[in-house]
Design a protein around this motif. Structure first.
Motif, short mmCIF file in Angstrom:
data_model
loop_
_atom_site.label_atom_id
_atom_site.label_comp_id
_atom_site.label_asym_id
_atom_site.label_seq_id
_atom_site.Cartn_x
_atom_site.Cartn_y
_atom_site.Cartn_z
N LEU A 120 2.16 -1.09 8.12
CA LEU A 120 1.47 -2.39 8.18
C LEU A 120 2.16 -3.33 9.16
O LEU A 120 1.50 -4.00 9.96
N ALA A 121 3.48 -3.37 9.11
CA ALA A 121 4.24 -4.25 10.02
C ALA A 121 4.07 -3.82 11.47
O ALA A 121 3.90 -4.66 12.36
N VAL A 124 -0.90 4.69 7.88
CA VAL A 124 -1.23 3.30 7.57
C VAL A 124 -1.30 2.47 8.86
O VAL A 124 -2.20 1.64 9.02
N ALA A 125 -0.37 2.69 9.77
CA ALA A 125 -0.39 1.94 11.03
C ALA A 125 -1.68 2.21 11.80
O ALA A 125 -2.32 1.28 12.30
N PHE A 126 -2.07 3.47 11.88
CA PHE A 126 -3.29 3.81 12.60
C PHE A 126 -4.52 3.18 11.95
O PHE A 126 -5.33 2.53 12.62
N GLY A 149 7.59 8.82 7.22
CA GLY A 149 7.00 8.64 8.54
C GLY A 149 5.53 8.99 8.59
O GLY A 149 4.75 8.36 9.32
N HIS A 150 5.13 10.02 7.83
CA HIS A 150 3.71 10.38 7.78
C HIS A 150 2.87 9.21 7.24
O HIS A 150 1.82 8.88 7.78
N THR A 151 3.37 8.59 6.18
CA THR A 151 2.64 7.46 5.59
C THR A 151 2.63 6.28 6.55
O THR A 151 1.59 5.63 6.73
N ALA A 152 3.76 6.01 7.18
CA ALA A 152 3.83 4.90 8.13
C ALA A 152 2.82 5.09 9.26
O ALA A 152 2.10 4.16 9.63
N GLY A 189 7.24 3.29 3.68
CA GLY A 189 6.52 3.82 4.85
C GLY A 189 5.23 3.07 5.10
O GLY A 189 4.89 2.73 6.23
N ALA A 190 4.50 2.77 4.01
CA ALA A 190 3.25 2.01 4.14
C ALA A 190 3.53 0.60 4.65
O ALA A 190 2.82 0.09 5.53
#
Length: 100
Positions: A82-83, A35-37, A29-32, A77-78
């Motif tokens: 991105l999605a 990367v989303a931000f 979740g940290h990576t998601a 997560g990455a």
């Protein structure tokens, strides 16, 4: 999202291994979030998105280094980040298209 145990403590050769969370490992979740931000920022301000991607990469690397995640947890997560950023970027146009 899915229940997956964290990497075994024996795989980690440093002292931070005791600070690992008890929650599921998959995906990171940290990576998601990182990367989303940074992806969402890059869509509006490319230079700021590039700057934001540095801490996102550091967080992803740290999650594997400290034994909190397997590399595959971080990769998924990455991809999730991105999605999510792509969906948020396109959401206003999708809503307008549905309302027509």
């Amino acid at each position: 999202m899915w229940h997956r145990r964290r990497p075994p403590k024996e795989w980690i050769s440093h002292k931070e291994v005791h600070d690992r969370p008890d929650s599921s490992s998959f995906p990171s979740g940290h990576t998601a979030a990182g990367v989303a931000f940074s992806t969402a920022v890059a869509a509006v301000w490319p230079w700021a998105g590039a700057v934001c991607s540095v801490p996102a990469v550091i967080v992803a690397t740290e999650r594997v280094h400290t034994g909190a995640h397997y590399p595959s947890d971080v990769a998924v997560g990455a991809a999730t980040g991105l999605a999510a950023a792509a969906l948020v970027h396109r959401a206003p146009r999708l809503v307008l298209r549905l309302l027509r």
